[in-house]
Scaffold this motif. Structure first.
Motif, short mmCIF file in Angstrom:
data_model
loop_
_atom_site.label_atom_id
_atom_site.label_comp_id
_atom_site.label_asym_id
_atom_site.label_seq_id
_atom_site.Cartn_x
_atom_site.Cartn_y
_atom_site.Cartn_z
N ALA A 224 0.81 -1.23 0.00
CA ALA A 224 0.00 0.00 0.00
C ALA A 224 0.84 1.27 0.00
O ALA A 224 0.30 2.37 -0.09
N GLU A 225 2.15 1.14 0.14
CA GLU A 225 3.03 2.32 0.05
C GLU A 225 4.41 1.84 -0.38
O GLU A 225 4.78 0.68 -0.15
N ASP A 245 6.36 -8.36 -0.27
CA ASP A 245 5.59 -7.25 -0.84
C ASP A 245 4.24 -7.75 -1.38
O ASP A 245 4.14 -8.87 -1.88
N ILE A 246 3.25 -6.89 -1.28
CA ILE A 246 1.99 -7.12 -2.01
C ILE A 246 1.59 -5.78 -2.61
O ILE A 246 1.73 -4.75 -1.97
N GLY A 248 -1.16 -3.43 -5.16
CA GLY A 248 -2.47 -3.30 -5.78
C GLY A 248 -2.93 -1.87 -5.72
O GLY A 248 -2.32 -1.04 -5.04
N SER A 250 -6.84 0.47 -5.96
CA SER A 250 -8.30 0.33 -5.98
C SER A 250 -8.85 0.30 -7.39
O SER A 250 -9.72 -0.51 -7.69
N ASP A 316 2.67 5.03 -10.89
CA ASP A 316 3.71 4.31 -10.14
C ASP A 316 4.88 4.05 -11.08
O ASP A 316 4.69 3.60 -12.20
N ARG A 338 5.81 7.47 -6.79
CA ARG A 338 4.75 7.84 -7.70
C ARG A 338 5.19 9.13 -8.38
O ARG A 338 5.82 9.96 -7.74
N LYS A 432 -1.01 4.26 5.61
CA LYS A 432 -0.09 4.83 4.62
C LYS A 432 0.51 6.08 5.25
O LYS A 432 -0.21 7.00 5.64
O1 DLL Z 1 -3.18 0.73 -1.40
C1 DLL Z 1 -4.24 -1.27 -2.22
C2 DLL Z 1 -3.38 -2.09 -1.31
C3 DLL Z 1 -3.78 -2.33 -0.02
C4 DLL Z 1 -2.21 -2.65 -1.78
C5 DLL Z 1 -3.02 -3.12 0.82
C6 DLL Z 1 -1.43 -3.46 -0.96
C7 DLL Z 1 -1.84 -3.69 0.33
P1 DLL Z 1 -4.94 2.46 -3.09
O2 DLL Z 1 -5.32 3.07 -1.79
O3 DLL Z 1 -5.82 2.70 -4.26
O4 DLL Z 1 -4.85 0.91 -2.96
O5 DLL Z 1 -3.47 2.95 -3.42
C8 DLL Z 1 -2.79 2.47 -4.53
O6 DLL Z 1 -0.66 2.63 -3.40
O7 DLL Z 1 -0.87 3.15 -6.92
C9 DLL Z 1 0.82 2.70 -5.21
O8 DLL Z 1 1.20 4.05 -5.37
C10 DLL Z 1 0.68 2.39 -3.74
N1 DLL Z 1 1.04 0.99 -3.47
C11 DLL Z 1 0.22 -0.05 -3.27
N2 DLL Z 1 0.92 -1.19 -3.03
C12 DLL Z 1 2.24 -0.83 -3.10
C13 DLL Z 1 3.45 -1.52 -2.95
C14 DLL Z 1 -4.01 0.22 -2.14
N3 DLL Z 1 3.49 -2.81 -2.66
C15 DLL Z 1 -1.40 3.03 -4.57
N4 DLL Z 1 4.60 -0.82 -3.13
C16 DLL Z 1 -0.59 2.49 -5.71
C17 DLL Z 1 4.59 0.48 -3.43
C18 DLL Z 1 2.30 0.56 -3.40
N5 DLL Z 1 3.46 1.20 -3.56
#
Ligand code: DLL
Length: 442
Positions: A224-225, A245-246, A248, A250, A316, A338, A432
């Protein structure tokens, strides 16, 4: 020790891979072409915005004869979702939408996303693939500290862990003391949260006189970051775990678009049977780049029903690498940042991850830091505020600050001010973390 903590062994439960996980690259690409043709035709016929865009650009779904033809189609931007707020980009009648999520965003309207029942099933399955690849096992206790609610993190990771066959502890984000109590009492095997929140939890444990290495945790699945290899090492050492790492977002689905192997820790595999990634030049998006080249990640969904998304610009920055643990599915490199998080300081581009990497190379400096941009005169100034570690005296902190300043000058090319501050003086993450504080307008 509580009874939960005393039960240490979990029997090995069946943990089969999805058949698509082991497909060859050729098989994946032919599946992608078939699904891409269907998705583009589906979006064109059901979502007025796509029809309008494609008609204006003079392209038609029938122009998609091979995967490379995707580049002929216009991009989709966050702004498109805002313009059609809240449900204008949904491709199914609202009654068929089983769930809504939204991202608050820092500016402008929230972006709203929707899922049919089928979409939710796919999401859970792909999330479970990620957890499995990261070494989480059916029957394990999984502590989920991603925020529940409109954010996709909490419910997305929850469904993934349930689908895998784990026992989910739906803690959500925040209430750090309670997190610690539950980690001690319920003895989870794995934790799911943002990297900076895991750091907050570890830090709070140490301040309470507890050793994070003594918990039952074996794996952390973090996302998520953006986070760096140095932060991975910090968290793995702090807790004595594997941290994977994971990835994704939204608009494309939520957590589970890509996940990382705990054996290789070499970047997240994108589930290419459901998403077609592209990398485009960050300064000229008309240029699609080859594997290995750095640029902006763009996604096309291949199976989504409620919100098909075509050539979505993630902003990203990363690159695509060949598959390893799952050979048919390419990996993404670490996300450097980003494009909208990029600080341009007197002509030099810089990302918070670059600073994180350098801070963690300096003895005596902790991973708790924030960046402040001000404009005292006519020039922008960057200040890095970073906490010294507990065992670093104030005298040594000055030397550590100078070392960091030098490293930033050499590796990033910018001069900046460094304030090494006392432990526990900077705000802690609960999800985040906001690293950049832009005070230029104030
Ligand atoms: O952050 C989804 C998520 C939730 C991913 C939990 C992983 C775990 P949004 O709030 O829409 O969704 O933010 C998406 O977060 O475009 C990236 O900039 C950043 N991001 C997500 N995962 C990663 C990662 C969630 N593993 C935005 N590494 C994305 C770096 C990430 N940045």
């Amino acid at each position: 020790m509580t009874q939960a903590a005393a039960e240490t062994t979990t029997p090995d439960l069946p943990n089969p891979l999805d058949p698509e996980e082991t497909m060859s690259r050729d098989q994946i690409e032919s599946l992608q072409l078939e699904r891409l043709q269907e998705t583009v035709a589906y979006a064109y016929s059901r979502v007025p915005l796509y029809k309008e865009k494609y008609d204006d650009a003079g392209v038609h779904p029938s122009d998609l004869k091979e995967l490379g033809d995707l580049a002929k189609f216009p991009f989709t931007e966050k702004e498109d979702l805002r313009k059609t707020y809240p449900f204008g980009m949904f491709a199914v009648p609202r009654e068929e939408v089983a769930r809504i999520h939204a991202s608050s965003g820092t500016t402008g309207r929230a972006t709203v996303v929707g899922y049919t029942r089928g979409d939710l099933e796919n999401w859970a399955r792909l999330g479970a693939r990620c957890l499995r690849l990261s070494g989480v096992k059916p029957g394990w206790r999984v502590h989920n500290a991603y925020g529940y609610g409109l954010f996709t993190g909490g419910l997305g990771a929850h469904a993934a862990a349930e689908q895998l066959g784990a026992t989910v502890i739906p803690m959500s984000g925040g209430q750090t003391e309670k997190q610690i109590t539950l980690i001690q009492d319920f003895a989870p095997d794995a934790i799911l949260c943002t990297p900076t929140y895991l750091l907050t939890i570890g830090d709070a444990m140490q301040r309470a006189g507890l050793d994070p290495r003594a918990t039952s945790l074996k794996k952390a699945v973090l996302g998520a970051e953006p986070w760096t290899a140095e932060m991975r090492r910090e968290l793995e050492d702090m807790f004595g775990i594997d941290a994977c790492d994971i990835y994704g977002l939204s608009e494309v689905m939520g957590p589970g678009v890509a996940g990382e192997s705990d054996q290789l820790k070499d970047g997240s595999h994108i589930w290419e049977d459901h998403f077609r990634p592209e990398i485009v030049d960050a300064f000229d998006e008309t240029q699609v780049l080859g594997d290995g080249e750095h640029g902006e990640l763009v996604f096309t969904s291949l199976t989504k029903q409620a919100l098909p998304i075509i050539r979505y610009r993630t902003h990203d920055l990363t690159r695509l690498l060949p598959g390893t643990a799952r050979e048919g599915h390419r990996r993404m490199g670490r996300i450097t940042g980003r494009s909208d998080d990029m600080i341009i300081l007197r002509g030099v581009n810089l990302f918070p991850t670059q600073i994180e990497e350098l801070i963690l190379k300096v003895d005596g400096l902790s991973p708790h830091f924030q960046l402040e941009i001000t404009r005292p005169g006519r020039m922008d100034q960057l200040a890095v505020r970073v906490e010294r570690r507990d065992d670093c005296t104030s005298d040594r902190a000055d030397a550590a600050g100078s070392e960091l300043q030098k490293l930033i000058k050499i590796h990033v090319g910018s001069s900046c001010r460094i304030d090494v501050v006392d432990p526990e003086t900077l705000p802690r993450s609960v999800g985040k973390l906001k690293r950049i504080h832009d005070l230029r307008d104030k």
